[in-house]
Design a protein around this motif. Structure first.
Motif, PDB file in Angstrom:
ATOM      1  N   ASP A 147       0.827  -1.206   0.000  1.00 26.13           N
ATOM      2  CA  ASP A 147       0.000   0.000   0.000  1.00 26.13           C
ATOM      3  C   ASP A 147       0.861   1.256   0.000  1.00 26.13           C
ATOM      4  OD1 ASP A 147      -2.260  -1.545  -0.005  1.00 26.13           O
ATOM      5  OD2 ASP A 147      -2.720  -1.284   2.132  1.00 26.13           O
ATOM      6  N   GLU A 148       1.951   1.218   0.761  1.00 27.00           N
ATOM      7  CA  GLU A 148       2.852   2.371   0.801  1.00 27.00           C
ATOM      8  C   GLU A 148       3.507   2.605  -0.557  1.00 27.00           C
ATOM      9  OE1 GLU A 148       7.046   3.689   2.905  1.00 27.00           O
ATOM     10  OE2 GLU A 148       5.694   2.363   4.015  1.00 27.00           O
ATOM     11  N   LYS A 149       3.966   1.531  -1.191  1.00 29.22           N
ATOM     12  CA  LYS A 149       4.587   1.657  -2.508  1.00 29.22           C
ATOM     13  C   LYS A 149       3.582   2.187  -3.541  1.00 29.22           C
ATOM     14  CE  LYS A 149       8.700   0.099  -1.539  1.00 29.22           C
ATOM     15  NZ  LYS A 149       9.875   1.023  -1.602  1.00 29.22           N
ATOM     16  N   ASN A 150       2.374   1.657  -3.523  1.00 30.17           N
ATOM     17  CA  ASN A 150       1.369   2.085  -4.489  1.00 30.17           C
ATOM     18  C   ASN A 150       0.976   3.543  -4.281  1.00 30.17           C
ATOM     19  OD1 ASN A 150       1.374  -0.427  -5.671  1.00 30.17           O
ATOM     20  ND2 ASN A 150      -0.408  -1.171  -4.547  1.00 30.17           N
ATOM     21  N   ALA A 151       0.912   3.967  -3.016  1.00 35.59           N
ATOM     22  CA  ALA A 151       0.593   5.372  -2.731  1.00 35.59           C
ATOM     23  C   ALA A 151       1.681   6.292  -3.293  1.00 35.59           C
ATOM     24  CB  ALA A 151       0.446   5.572  -1.225  1.00 35.59           C
ATOM     25  N   ARG A 152       2.923   5.852  -3.193  1.00 39.80           N
ATOM     26  CA  ARG A 152       4.023   6.648  -3.740  1.00 39.80           C
ATOM     27  C   ARG A 152       3.944   6.722  -5.265  1.00 39.80           C
ATOM     28  NH1 ARG A 152       7.932   8.265  -0.351  1.00 39.80           N
ATOM     29  NH2 ARG A 152       7.978   7.369   1.744  1.00 39.80           N
TER      30      ARG A 152
END
Length: 339
Positions: free
Chosen positions: A143-148
């Motif tokens: 989720d963190e990677k996709n948000a970035r």
């Protein structure tokens, strides 16, 4: 602190307690059948052995990683095209695959239970992943990677600078590749978690946006003294790896000078030449983005052979050092702190 990071710290705590126990005596059940102790529905498990407990745990980790394949490769294949038009050399590169991460398998939240020392003094250890607990950690990381990725794609869309747009899309591609790697591991760890972690962006659209932006960045190359065009060709090859076009008018310019001279020094079987290359990569305002200054000498059986060797030395320096400095420059254009 992010919830998934806190969860990771909590999950690591039992390792510090259970991980310090080495058994002796009879063979534990997990030696013959690890899945009998660690049911497959709940765990991924592997056993390793070594001369020490540390070596045995490393071997167990390696065996666990083989469940996911030893290496994950997502090759970046480039279609290289070149032509001459109106006396100007133009070279373009089309991206046909994801931005690439080539890495050994790295797994998160591996835990170690007790180890066992056999009658030969060999140590055996078990490594395992709790499927549900580890899936929660992976979901947070994905989720963190996709948000970035979403943030950087939006940043690129709003950027008025072609170079900053390229840098943002390049960084987004890197995070997308890392997300893809984590998702491939999650598919093995806990398949039911995958649908909820699938990215909402299109990787194909991201690839296309990066390739289209890169093609707009023309690079003019002028190297004085490069009569054989060896340094020019090396620089052209380098910039096409970024997807840029070698030609005019330039968004970027590479200016420099190459000198290779006979030193006059001789030994009984060697002739020496001295080489010097000074080049700079500049933007349209003349700001230096990357530079290289290389000098030295090479020896061989003839002047021509020594010259060829000196060019090989300079080509290796360009491929490593100029690329590293360009990477550093483009990374510096990306502001992820505002997310």
């Amino acid at each position: 602190m992010d919830e998934w990071k806190l969860g990771l710290l909590i999950l690591l705590a039992p390792m510090l307690i259970t991980g310090c126990k080495t058994l002796t005596g009879g063979e534990p059940d997990w030696m013959a059948n690890p899945k009998a102790v660690y049911p497959e529905a709940q765990y991924l498990v592997a056993v390793g052995e070594g001369d020490t407990r540390h070596a045995a745990e490393n071997a167990a980790d390696a065996n666990l990683s083989r469940i996911f394949e030893a290496n994950i490769h997502s090759d970046e294949r480039l279609l290289d095209q070149s032509r001459e038009s109106g006396g100007a050399f133009e070279r373009t590169t089309d991206f046909t695959a994801d931005i690439n991460i080539l890495s050994s398998q790295t797994l998160h939240n591996i835990q170690h239970a007790e180890s066992w020392r056999d009658e030969r003094a060999r140590v055996h250890a078990v490594a395992y992943l709790d499927r549900r607990e580890t899936a929660a950690i992976y979901r947070g990381m994905i989720d963190e990677k996709n948000a970035r990725v979403h943030f950087l794609m939006a940043q690129a869309e709003q950027s008025a600078s072609l170079l900053k747009k390229y840098a943002a899309l390049r960084a987004a591609g890197r995070h997308a590749a890392e997300s893809k790697l984590l998702l491939s591991q999650l598919k093995v760890i806990h398949p039911p978690s995958v649908p909820g972690s699938t990215p909402g962006y299109s990787k194909n659209n991201l690839r296309k946006a990066l390739a289209d932006t890169a093609k707009q960045i023309r690079v003019q190359i002028q190297i004085a003294g490069d009569d054989e065009k060896r340094i020019t060709s090396c620089l052209e090859e380098l910039i096409t790896r970024y997807g840029f076009v070698a030609g005019q008018p330039g968004v970027l310019a590479v200016d420099g000078r190459i000198v290779v001279t006979d030193t006059g020094q001789r030994t009984h079987d060697l002739v020496f030449v001295r080489y010097e290359l000074a080049a700079q990569v500049k933007d349209a305002d003349g700001t230096v983005l990357a530079s290289i200054n290389e000098k030295g000498r090479e020896g061989h059986v003839s002047v021509e052979a020594a010259r060829i060797r000196s060019f090989r030395t300079l080509e290796n320096a360009i491929e490593s050092r100029v690329a590293l400095r360009l990477d550093t420059y483009f990374n510096s254009l990306v502001d992820e702190s505002a997310q």
